[in-house]
Design a protein around this motif. Structure first.
Motif, PDB file in Angstrom:
ATOM      1  N   VAL A  73      23.730 -39.228 -30.735  1.00  0.00           N
ATOM      2  CA  VAL A  73      23.233 -39.303 -29.359  1.00  0.00           C
ATOM      3  C   VAL A  73      21.752 -39.653 -29.390  1.00  0.00           C
ATOM      4  O   VAL A  73      21.091 -39.544 -30.427  1.00  0.00           O
ATOM      5  CB  VAL A  73      23.449 -37.961 -28.626  1.00  0.00           C
ATOM      6  CG1 VAL A  73      24.927 -37.598 -28.571  1.00  0.00           C
ATOM      7  CG2 VAL A  73      22.648 -36.854 -29.279  1.00  0.00           C
ATOM      8  N   GLN A  82      24.552 -34.552 -33.111  1.00  0.00           N
ATOM      9  CA  GLN A  82      25.103 -33.413 -32.379  1.00  0.00           C
ATOM     10  C   GLN A  82      26.147 -32.722 -33.236  1.00  0.00           C
ATOM     11  O   GLN A  82      27.061 -33.361 -33.770  1.00  0.00           O
ATOM     12  CB  GLN A  82      25.736 -33.853 -31.058  1.00  0.00           C
ATOM     13  CG  GLN A  82      26.324 -32.679 -30.269  1.00  0.00           C
ATOM     14  CD  GLN A  82      26.936 -33.096 -28.941  1.00  0.00           C
ATOM     15  OE1 GLN A  82      26.840 -34.257 -28.542  1.00  0.00           O
ATOM     16  NE2 GLN A  82      27.555 -32.152 -28.252  1.00  0.00           N
ATOM     17  N   ARG A 167      18.966 -26.422 -24.165  1.00  0.00           N
ATOM     18  CA  ARG A 167      18.976 -27.790 -23.632  1.00  0.00           C
ATOM     19  C   ARG A 167      17.565 -28.336 -23.384  1.00  0.00           C
ATOM     20  O   ARG A 167      17.316 -29.019 -22.400  1.00  0.00           O
ATOM     21  CB  ARG A 167      19.837 -27.874 -22.363  1.00  0.00           C
ATOM     22  CG  ARG A 167      21.302 -27.541 -22.606  1.00  0.00           C
ATOM     23  CD  ARG A 167      22.148 -27.774 -21.367  1.00  0.00           C
ATOM     24  NE  ARG A 167      21.674 -27.015 -20.217  1.00  0.00           N
ATOM     25  CZ  ARG A 167      21.936 -25.723 -20.031  1.00  0.00           C
ATOM     26  NH1 ARG A 167      22.662 -25.052 -20.918  1.00  0.00           N
ATOM     27  NH2 ARG A 167      21.482 -25.119 -18.965  1.00  0.00           N
ATOM     28  N   ALA A 268      20.695 -35.013 -24.700  1.00  0.00           N
ATOM     29  CA  ALA A 268      22.051 -35.349 -24.219  1.00  0.00           C
ATOM     30  C   ALA A 268      22.976 -34.156 -24.412  1.00  0.00           C
ATOM     31  O   ALA A 268      23.938 -34.187 -25.187  1.00  0.00           O
ATOM     32  CB  ALA A 268      22.565 -36.567 -24.973  1.00  0.00           C
TER      33      ALA A 268
END
Length: 715
Positions: A73, A82, A167, A268
Motif C-alpha cells: 500500500v 501491510q 491509524r 491506507a
C-alpha cells in the motif's frame, strides 16, 4: 526499489550522512511460484505454492513474506507493507551489527498487539540480540542484550510513556551506545533512555523477524491462564522504511530524517466496524445466505465462498425495524445477534459448561469448525434457522465425551423469527449428563473497533419486569449494581421474567421467559475494572483467532463484548440424554405494558376453537414456534376458527401453522372483513415429506374474541 542515494539525500540536512547496514523499503514485493516434487503412492505430481519475497537494498539480503495476507500500500516514501495481525510477517536474512547500532521504521497501527510485538526482532528467542516494537497498550519499546561475554549478561530496555495512536504514521527509533545506553525516539523526539556501560551482544545466524515475535506468550490481560494458549504476537498495520545502522545515530540525525520523510497523507488503514453498521433499509423480510465483510485482512483469513453467513432482515417500518437485523456471522462463531437499527449487536449467549481446561462453549470455536447454521424456512410469514454447535474448549475438546458412543455434548438451537422482530429460541442440549451444570443465557453486548461499552449501553443498562408490569432498572454507574447481593442474585421486581437491555438505540433487545418456568436472574458481578470501563469488558471474542476464553479489553481497538446478566429456568422438555429450554426474544421500542401483553400472549395464549372441525383437527398452541398448530385432513375449501382473546389471554401478532394445506394460495377474513395480503397478512409454505404446510402471520393485536377464516384459492 529506492537507491541508497535517496537515504543520503534524506539525511543530508543532519550533522552526518549515515549509510544503513540494512534497509527494507518494501517498495517491491516479488511473487513467484515455487514447484516442489510431490510423490504419493507412486504418482508423481508437482506441488505448487506461492512465494513472496523482497530484497534488502544494501546487502541484497533476502526476506520472505509468510502468512495468510499481506498487501503493498502507499507508504511514507514509496510503498509500505501491510501485515494482518494474525498470521503474516517477514523472515529476513540476519543483519550484522555490533558495538553501537540503531534501528527504526515508520509504522501505522490497525490495532494494538496482544503482547509485545516487534517491528524488528533479532532475536529475543536466542537469548541475545535486539528488539524494537510495540506493547499491548500501544507504547513503543526498545531492548538490547548486553554484557554477555563478561558473565553479566542482561536485557536493558526502554519503554515510552505515550501511547501511539491508531491509524496514524508514527516513526519509532531505537539507538544503542555502549557509553550512553539505550535511547528511544518517537516521531524524532526522545521518549526516554536507559543507561548501561556494557557492550551489546548480538544474536548470530538467526533471522530478522519483522512483524512477529520470536517467542510465544499468553496475551497481556489474560484472565484464565489455564484456558489460554501461548502464541506468537503479530503486527497489525503498516511498516515502511525499516533501517538498521551499525552505529548510533545522533538525536539531530533522527529528528532530521523524520522531518524530511514525514507525510500528512493518512495511512491506507480504513477504520473498522462490525458488519451491517451502515446497512440500507427497505429490504424484503426473510433469511438470506450471504458473506458479511469485516475488514480486508480479517476476511482473507477465511476459506469461504459467498454463502458463509445468514442474515434475517425486516421490512416493517414501525420503530425503525426495517433497519434492524438478526445475524449469524462466522466472526461470532455463528452465535446469533440482534442488531439494532443503529448497529448495536446483542446476543442471549449459548450453552456453556466447564472443565479444568476452561469453558466449553461455541465462543471457543474461533474458526467455526464445530458450529454450523442453516436456513430451514424463509417465507413472507417467518424465517426459521437452525444452529448446531459442539460444546468445546480452546483445545477443541468436547465436554463430557461418552466412552461408549464417542459423542460429547452438542446443542441444537432453532430460531423462529417473525416480521415483527420477535421470535422464539428453542435450545436443546444433547448430553450423557443433561442435568449437569450449564449456562443457558447471558446477556451479552458486542462492540466493534472504536466502540466502548459506555457508547452502546446506558448506565442503567438492564431493566427487569414481571407480569404485573412492575420494573426495576439496574445501574453500573457506581460499580456493580448494589442490588445484586451475594453471588449476584437479584430479586427485584419479585417474579421477574422479562429482561430488557437499555442500549443507546430506539429498538432494545428483550428476553422473556414463561413465568411458570421459574426464572432466576443474577448480575455478572466479576472481572470488573473501573479504571477501564464501568462494565465488564473483554476482547478474546468475537473475531479473535487465538485460543483464549478470557482477555480483558485494553482499549477499543478490537471487536469486544460486555456481559450484564445470567438466567436459569426450568426445562420445557427433557429425556435421559437431552434437555430443552425455550425463550421469547427480539427487539422492542415499547413500554412495560407492551412487554407484559406480549409475554401473556405467549405464555398464556388465547384458546383456539375450530369452527370447521370436519376437515381439520388440533388447534393447540406451540410456544417453541409462537404459533397455533392445526392439522388438515384432505384439502377443504376453507378453515374457520376463533381465538378467545382477553386481557389475560391477549392476541399479539398471531401465527398459525396449517399442516398438509398444500401449496394453494389463501385469502383471509377477520371478523367477517376481508384483509388483503400485504404487511398485515402474510403467508408462506413449508414443504415436507408428507405434504406442504401453510404458515400464516397476522399483524393484529386484540383483547377480545377474534374470528378468523382462511379461504383456499386455486393454483
Amino acid at each position: 526499489m529506492k537507491p541508497i542515494q535517496l537515504i543520503l539525500l534524506l539525511l543530508s540536512g543532519t550533522s552526518l550522512a549515515q549509510t544503513p547496514a540494512a534497509y527494507w523499503s518494501f517498495d517491491q514485493i516479488k511473487q513467484a511460484e515455487t514447484v516442489k516434487p510431490l510423490t504419493r503412492k507412486g504418482l508423481k505430481a508437482p506441488e505448487v505454492y506461492r512465494n513472496y519475497a523482497l530484497t534488502e537494498s544494501v546487502t541484497r539480503g533476502q526476506g520472505q513474506i509468510l502468512g495468510a495476507f499481506h498487501k503493498s500500500v502507499p507508504g511514507v516514501v514509496g510503498n509500505a507493507l501491510q501485515l494482518d495481525g494474525n498470521t503474516s510477517f517477514v523472515e529476513a536474512t540476519p543483519v550484522s551489527v555490533s558495538g553501537d547500532f540503531s534501528v527504526g521504521a515508520w509504522i501505522a497501527l490497525g490495532a494494538y498487539p496482544t503482547h509485545w510485538c516487534p517491528v524488528a526482532d533479532q532475536n529475543v528467542a536466542s537469548g541475545k540480540g535486539f528488539f524494537l516494537g510495540i506493547d499491548a497498550l500501544g507504547h513503543a519499546g526498545f531492548r538490547a542484550f548486553v554484557g554477555g561475554p563478561t558473565g553479566r549478561g542482561k536485557w536493558v530496555e526502554m519503554q515510552g510513556t505515550d501511547r501511539i495512536p491508531l491509524r496514524q504514521w508514527t516513526h519509532v527509533q531505537g539507538v544503542f551506545s555502549p557509553t550512553e545506553g539505550l535511547t528511544l525516539y518517537v516521531n524524532g523526539k526522545s521518549a526516554g533512555s536507559a543507561k548501561t556501560t556494557d557492550d551489546f551482544e548480538p544474536a548470530t545466524n538467526v533471522p530478522l523477524l519483522i512483524g512477529k515475535s520470536s517467542t510465544r506468550q499468553k496475551p497481556a490481560g489474560t484472565v484464565r491462564p489455564n484456558a489460554t494458549a501461548e502464541v506468537n504476537t503479530f503486527f497489525d498495520g503498516l511498516i515502511d522504511e525499516l533501517m538498521i545502522y551499525d552505529n548510533a545515530l545522533t538525536a539531530s540525525e533522527v529528528a532530521g530524517y523524520v522531518q524530511k520523510t514525514a507525510t500528512t497523507a493518512p495511512p491506507a488503514l480504513p477504520a473498522r466496524s462490525l458488519p451491517l453498521a451502515g446497512a440500507s433499509t427497505g429490504q424484503k423480510f426473510g433469511a438470506i445466505y450471504t458473506t458479511l465483510p469485516y475488514y480486508e485482512a480479517w476476511d482473507k483469513l477465511w476459506p469461504v465462498n459467498g454463502q458463509a453467513d445468514v442474515v434475517v432482515q425486516f421490512d416493517n417500518s414501525p420503530a425503525k425495524l426495517n433497519a434492524a437485523r438478526f445475524v449469524f456471522w462466522r466472526g461470532t462463531s455463528y452465535i446469533p445477534h440482534w442488531v439494532t437499527e443503529n448497529g448495536i449487536w446483542y446476543n442471549n449467549e449459548f450453552l456453556e459448561t466447564w472443565s479444568a481446561k476452561g469453558s466449553h462453549e461455541p465462543m471457543s470455536d474461533k474458526r467455526c469448525q464445530f458450529s454450523h447454521v442453516r436456513v430451514l424456512e424463509s417465507s413472507d410469514a417467518r424465517a426459521v434457522i437452525h444452529w448446531r454447535y459442539a460444546l468445546i474448549d480452546n483445545w477443541n475438546e468436547q465436554a463430557r465425551v461418552d466412552s461408549l458412543t464417542g459423542f460429547g455434548e452438542w446443542a441444537d438451537e432453532v430460531y423462529t423469527i417473525y416480521p415483527d422482530g420477535i421470535g422464539t429460541r428453542t435450545i436443546t442440549l444433547h448430553s450423557s449428563q443433561p442435568q449437569s451444570a450449564h449456562e443457558w443465557h447471558e446477556g451479552i453486548v458486542v462492540m466493534g473497533p472504536g466502540q466502548r461499552p459506555e457508547q452502546v449501553l446506558q448506565p442503567g443498562a438492564l431493566t427487569l419486569a414481571n407480569m404485573k408490569g412492575e420494573t426495576h432498572t439496574y445501574s453500573w454507574q457506581n460499580g456493580i449494581p448494589p442490588e445484586a447481593g451475594k453471588d449476584g442474585y437479584i430479586t427485584l421486581p419479585a417474579g421477574a421474567n422479562i429482561h430488557v437491555v437499555n442500549t443507546n438505540s430506539t429498538l432494545k433487545p428483550f428476553t422473556i421467559i414463561a413465568p411458570t418456568a421459574n426464572p432466576i436472574w443474577d448480575i455478572y458481578h466479576g472481572e470488573l475494572r473501573r479504571e477501564v470501563s464501568m462494565f465488564p469488558w473483554w476482547n478474546h471474542w468475537p473475531a479473535a483467532q487465538k485460543a483464549s476464553d478470557g482477555r480483558y479489553a485494553m482499549d477499543a481497538d478490537y471487536a469486544s463484548h460486555s456481559s450484564l446478566s445470567h438466567a436459569n429456568w426450568d426445562a420445557y422438555a427433557q429425556t435421559e440424554n437431552s434437555m430443552t429450554k425455550v425463550m421469547l426474544h427480539g427487539l422492542t421500542a415499547g413500554k412495560p405494558a407492551d412487554w407484559v401483553t406480549l409475554a401473556r400472549s405467549w405464555s398464556s395464549p388465547a384458546r383456539l376453537t375450530l369452527s370447521t372441525p370436519t376437515g381439520f383437527s388440533g388447534g393447540d398452541y406451540d410456544p417453541t414456534e409462537r404459533a397455533w398448530q392445526i392439522q388438515s385432513r384432505g384439502q377443504p375449501a376453507s378453515l374457520k376458527f376463533t381465538l378467545a382473546g382477553s386481557e389475560t389471554t391477549p392476541i399479539d401478532n398471531p401465527a398459525f401453522v396449517v399442516k398438509n394445506w398444500g401449496n394453494r394460495p389463501v385469502s383471509l377474513t377477520l371478523d367477517g372483513k376481508p384483509v388483503p395480503r400485504g404487511k398485515a397478512f402474510r403467508y408462506g409454505f413449508r414443504d415436507g415429506l408428507n405434504g406442504t404446510d401453510l404458515i400464516v402471520w397476522l399483524e393484529k393485536k386484540a383483547t377480545q374474541r377474534l374470528s378468523v377464516m382462511l379461504i383456499a384459492g386455486k393454483n
